[in-house]
Design a protein around this motif. Structure first.
Motif, PDB file in Angstrom:
ATOM      1  N   PRO A 175       0.800  -1.124  -0.048  1.00 56.28           N
ATOM      2  CA  PRO A 175      -0.107   0.137   0.011  1.00 56.28           C
ATOM      3  C   PRO A 175       0.786   1.259  -0.083  1.00 56.28           C
ATOM      4  O   PRO A 175       1.951   1.376   0.699  1.00 56.28           O
ATOM      5  CB  PRO A 175      -0.720  -0.351   1.401  1.00 56.28           C
ATOM      6  CG  PRO A 175      -0.620  -1.727   1.683  1.00 56.28           C
ATOM      7  CD  PRO A 175       0.539  -2.265   1.437  1.00 56.28           C
ATOM      8  N   LEU A 209       0.824   4.691   1.576  1.00 55.26           N
ATOM      9  CA  LEU A 209       0.426   5.302   2.794  1.00 55.26           C
ATOM     10  C   LEU A 209       0.061   6.733   2.443  1.00 55.26           C
ATOM     11  O   LEU A 209      -0.914   7.123   3.069  1.00 55.26           O
ATOM     12  CB  LEU A 209       1.218   5.070   3.958  1.00 55.26           C
ATOM     13  CG  LEU A 209       0.730   5.281   5.279  1.00 55.26           C
ATOM     14  CD1 LEU A 209      -0.636   4.472   5.488  1.00 55.26           C
ATOM     15  CD2 LEU A 209       1.549   5.010   6.609  1.00 55.26           C
ATOM     16  N   ASN A 265      -3.135   8.597   8.634  1.00 58.62           N
ATOM     17  CA  ASN A 265      -2.968   7.158   8.374  1.00 58.62           C
ATOM     18  C   ASN A 265      -2.366   6.338   9.401  1.00 58.62           C
ATOM     19  O   ASN A 265      -2.655   5.249   9.746  1.00 58.62           O
ATOM     20  CB  ASN A 265      -2.562   7.040   6.918  1.00 58.62           C
ATOM     21  CG  ASN A 265      -3.374   7.475   5.833  1.00 58.62           C
ATOM     22  OD1 ASN A 265      -4.627   7.631   5.918  1.00 58.62           O
ATOM     23  ND2 ASN A 265      -2.619   8.040   4.818  1.00 58.62           N
ATOM     24  N   ASN A 286       3.102  -5.081   7.508  1.00 60.37           N
ATOM     25  CA  ASN A 286       2.776  -3.860   7.817  1.00 60.37           C
ATOM     26  C   ASN A 286       3.620  -2.772   7.148  1.00 60.37           C
ATOM     27  O   ASN A 286       4.466  -1.847   7.745  1.00 60.37           O
ATOM     28  CB  ASN A 286       2.821  -3.274   9.349  1.00 60.37           C
ATOM     29  CG  ASN A 286       1.549  -4.173  10.181  1.00 60.37           C
ATOM     30  OD1 ASN A 286       0.466  -4.167   9.579  1.00 60.37           O
ATOM     31  ND2 ASN A 286       1.795  -4.421  11.514  1.00 60.37           N
ATOM     32  N   TYR A 323       4.695  -0.098   4.351  1.00 66.05           N
ATOM     33  CA  TYR A 323       3.943   0.540   3.355  1.00 66.05           C
ATOM     34  C   TYR A 323       4.929   1.801   2.737  1.00 66.05           C
ATOM     35  O   TYR A 323       5.989   1.696   3.089  1.00 66.05           O
ATOM     36  CB  TYR A 323       3.067   1.760   4.312  1.00 66.05           C
ATOM     37  CG  TYR A 323       2.107   0.877   4.914  1.00 66.05           C
ATOM     38  CD1 TYR A 323       0.947   0.437   4.288  1.00 66.05           C
ATOM     39  CD2 TYR A 323       2.326   0.323   6.371  1.00 66.05           C
ATOM     40  CE1 TYR A 323      -0.267  -0.418   5.148  1.00 66.05           C
ATOM     41  CE2 TYR A 323       1.307  -0.323   6.978  1.00 66.05           C
ATOM     42  CZ  TYR A 323       0.149  -0.681   6.298  1.00 66.05           C
ATOM     43  OH  TYR A 323      -0.774  -1.377   7.095  1.00 66.05           O
ATOM     44  N   VAL A 344      -5.629   3.122   2.587  1.00 65.87           N
ATOM     45  CA  VAL A 344      -4.647   2.301   3.256  1.00 65.87           C
ATOM     46  C   VAL A 344      -5.579   0.995   3.458  1.00 65.87           C
ATOM     47  O   VAL A 344      -5.130  -0.074   3.008  1.00 65.87           O
ATOM     48  CB  VAL A 344      -4.582   2.635   4.729  1.00 65.87           C
ATOM     49  CG1 VAL A 344      -3.669   1.489   5.385  1.00 65.87           C
ATOM     50  CG2 VAL A 344      -3.511   3.666   4.771  1.00 65.87           C
TER      51      VAL A 344
END
Length: 804
Positions: free
Chosen positions: A556, A558, A590, A766, A768, A802
């Motif tokens: 992703p 962010l 975010n 996690n 980004y 996100v």
């Protein structure tokens, strides 16, 4: 694995699509480049003078078929003086010798060259030219300088020279001197009248083409005088001589030049001079042998006539007595033994000469054949032939592989062994010959005792008879040898002949190769813009907007950070760019969605290479979170290049390094407060003087997080770049959220695949992207002004991205 494969395919698809798009966009660049390169190739072909190759083949009889140096097919017995088997590599060197080539060049008058020139090309001519130049050897000549002739009429012409420096050659002294000064000359002269100057003296005549020939219209007529030694050196370096086949004694000659007929004449003349030199050498040997035999015949004929007269007078005084049976038989035996004695003494002298030749490096080539002195020793002859063969092979290997070849060392060892064996054999032969000579001397002495017991008159008759027979035999032998030599001279046939007359190789010039040059021009025309697109403008391989990033990866995005050109003091000043502040608020919103407790509040900020803005993003993210009321701890963990620490105030001795080394026991002692935001604290670092891995893997690092995690809402690490070192992987297990910074027109597509590999390798969760340095006009989430509602809207938009 499926996600990784899908990403790679998407990445390749985007790259190929962009690449083809770039090519189509630059299509006129390709067309222009191809046209230009082909035009340049064509211009080179038109401007370059064609070079032709001429070759010929020469057959050499290695056994020496010359009748003056070998056996006559009409006369029994040899008249040779030496072994005549030729070494082909020696003959190759003779053909390429400077002396032979210089003689050939001089006879062909190649020290004068004729040219016609226009604005783009200068062409050499041979034989067919409107003028002919004959220069004098008695004065120095200016050489390698174009001398221009401008024909006025049938009687007159203008001679012009204009050079910045020149050489003067003295043909008599075979020297050349350089003069570094300009020389200009332009004067009207007449054909057939000598042109004399301190720098040249020659005469210009009408050539074998009309003075105003259409072929030379609008062209400048020129000629050049050359230093004879320079021309010979050029032809020597250009002449190639090689053995056509290892099993044949055929040599191939080839040379290259701009004029085919000139090369043909050169090779023809060179071969005639080579063959004539061989014939002259053999004729000199035969002449010297004939002169020697005639001189000996003259002396012996006088001695023979005197001996016959003495014998006749003795017979008249002694009433023509005849020899008794005993005297006649003893005389025959003595003559036979004396012949054997003479042969043995000759053999000993021959063996001793062999020993002398073996100590000379070039002595093997001077060895006389054993058969010439009447020695029929198969072992000796075989050993001599083997030594000569090894010597010839030594010359060949040294020519092909050099003097330091390993094969040459082995061959020289064989030569040494063969020479030692031959020397031992000759010593044995000398010893046995001395024993034979002693035996012959003893037998002759006993026979002479028998002769002494004969009556005095009979003994005198024997002596007269012996002397007369000896001179008669010598005279007959030399007369026969003279006849053989005369017959061999009459049969004088060279053992070298031309198999193929010199002719041009192929149907055209060997250079320039027109098709190859045009094809090369086409390829260069294609590859130059191709290289320009793929290598020089490397900006097209960089990310230009966030949409490109979203197409090629499932990681992703962010937030996008707006470009901020202002220099901001992290200790005292807020970012003045409202769009940059808004983009960091977007990133903060975010993160607040992702970090929902203090048990998952450690954020690591890194990039692939330095210069992508990881320190900028980490520091401004910390300022933004602190300005929003969050307690934030910012830690510089880049011990290789602590750029964050250089922007913050730091107290001496309170660096993160000192704590990790154990010099500071309590982690709170290295905390330093921000001067503007009281809820922002930071830990600085210094450049590590040892391997940073030891610091990052210290248990005290993890202890610091355990102690301080509950006291802060966010703990942000400014980490080392992952593309250069593996430091980030060491601390990645302590990080809850990984932010990888990519920069607009700085980060390449390939960086994404590196992050994909790093994610799989480190089992990172996690993870980004943060897209940094976006131009303000491309920022999609900025606002002209903002309030609480606007911030809330921005946060909702970021959360939506996100979650997607």
């Amino acid at each position: 694995m499926n996600n990784s494969s899908t990403n790679q395919e998407a990445f390749a698809e985007v790259n190929l699509h962009d690449f083809l798009k770039k090519i189509w966009k630059k299509k006129w660049l390709f067309v222009s480049s191809v046209v230009l390169c082909i035009a340049l190739a064509y211009a080179y072909i038109k401007q370059a003078n064609p070079v032709f190759e001429v070759n010929t083949k020469l057959l050499i009889d290695p056994t020496g078929g010359s009748r003056m140096l070998s056996e006559s097919k009409y006369v029994e017995g040899g008249v040779g003086l030496i072994e005549v088997e030729k070494n082909l590599f020696n003959e190759m060197n003779i053909i390429q010798s400077f002396t032979l080539i210089e003689k050939t060049i001089e006879e062909l008058n190649f020290d004068v060259s004729y040219y016609s020139a226009d604005w783009y090309k200068r062409t050499e001519h041979y034989r067919n030219f409107p003028v002919r130049v004959e220069f004098s050897d008695s004065c120095k000549q200016i050489v390698d300088v174009p001398i221009t002739i401008d024909i006025l009429d049938e009687e007159r012409f203008i001679l012009s020279v204009d050079v910045k420096e020149f050489h003067l050659a003295d043909r008599d002294q075979a020297t050349k001197s350089k003069h570094e000064k300009p020389f200009t000359y332009s004067t009207v002269h007449e054909f057939g009248v000598p042109v004399e100057h301190q720098y040249f003296c020659f005469t210009v005549f009408h050539g074998n083409r009309p003075l105003f020939d259409d072929e030379y219209q609008d062209k400048e007529l020129q000629f050049e005088l050359h230093h004879l030694q320079d021309v010979a050196s050029r032809y020597k370096s250009a002449l190639e001589v090689e053995q056509v086949d290892i099993q044949a004694s055929v040599l191939g000659l080839s040379s290259k030049g701009e004029v085919v007929q000139k090369e043909i004449d050169f090779q023809n003349k060179l071969m005639r001079n080579y063959i004539q030199a061989k014939l002259s050498e053999r004729d000199a040997i035969a002449s010297s042998k004939e002169a020697f035999i005639r001189e000996q015949l003259l002396n012996i004929s006088d001695s023979l006539a005197q001996a016959e007269r003495s014998l006749q007078r003795f017979k008249q005084r002694a009433n023509a007595i005849d020899l008794t049976h005993t005297a006649s038989r003893t005389l025959d035996q003595i003559q036979d033994l004396q012949s054997a004695q003479a042969q043995t003494e000759l053999n000993i002298r021959y063996y001793q000469s062999l020993l002398t030749y073996l100590t000379d490096v070039e002595g093997v080539n001077k060895i006389i054949a054993p058969s010439v002195v009447g020695i029929e020793d198969a072992l000796l002859n075989e050993t001599l032939l083997e030594l000569k063969r090894l010597k010839g092979e030594e010359t060949r290997i040294e020519l092909l592989q050099g003097s330091k070849s390993y094969d040459l060392e082995i061959l020289q060892q064989q030569i040494d062994n063969t020479t030692e064996s031959l020397r031992e054999n000759i010593s044995n032969l000398i010893g046995s010959s001395n024993l034979t000579l002693n035996d012959l001397n003893n037998r002759i002495a006993r026979l002479e005792l028998t002769m002494n017991r004969l009556p005095r008159s009979e003994k005198e008759l024997v002596n007269f008879q012996r002397r007369s027979n000896l001179y008669e035999n010598l005279y007959n032998y030399l007369s026969q040898e003279l006849a053989k030599t005369g017959i061999a001279r009459a049969e004088d046939v060279p053992d070298t002949r031309i198999l193929d007359a010199p002719r041009m190789t192929g149907n055209g010039p060997v250079t320039p190769k027109k098709k190859m040059i045009l094809a090369l021009g086409f390829l260069i025309g294609v590859f130059v813009p191709f290289g320009y697109i793929t290598m020089i403008p490397a900006h097209d391989d960089f990310f230009k907007d966030a949409s490109e990033l979203e197409k090629i990866t499932t990681i992703p995005l962010l937030a996008s950070i707006v470009r901020d050109s202002a220099k901001v003091d992290l200790m005292t000043t807020e970012n003045p760019n409202w769009q940059a502040k808004e983009s960091f608020r977007d990133l903060s919103a975010n993160l607040q969605f992702l970090v929902n407790s203090r048990q998952k509040n450690v954020i690591g900020v890194t990039s692939t290479v330095p210069g992508e803005g990881k320190t900028f993003c980490a520091s401004h993210l910390a300022l933004n979170l602190a300005s929003a009321g969050h307690r934030v701890l910012l830690i510089d963990t880049d011990f290789r290049n602590p750029s964050l620490s250089r922007q913050l105030e730091k107290k001496k001795g309170l660096a993160f390094n000192n704590y990790l080394r154990g010099w500071i026991p309590d982690p709170r002692d290295v905390l330093q407060p921000h001067s503007r935001y009281r809820n922002l604290e930071y830990i600085t670092a210094t450049r590590a003087d040892r391997n940073p891995h030891n610091l990052l893997s210290s248990p005290k690092f993890e202890y610091l997080l355990i102690e301080l995690r509950d006291e802060y809402d966010f703990i942000i690490f400014d980490c080392p770049a992952v593309g250069l070192v593996s430091d980030y992987l060491i601390i990645s297990r302590l990080i809850d959220v990984h932010l990888f910074v990519l920069r607009h027109r700085k980060s390449k597509y390939s960086f994404v695949s590196e992050f994909e590999k790093l994610k799989d390798k480190g089992n990172l969760e996690n993870l980004y992207f943060v897209f940094n340095d976006v131009p303000p006009k491309k920022f999609k989430y900025g606002y002209f002004s903002y309030d609480e509602g606007q911030v809330e809207t921005s946060q909702k938009q970021a959360l939506r991205r996100v979650s997607m």
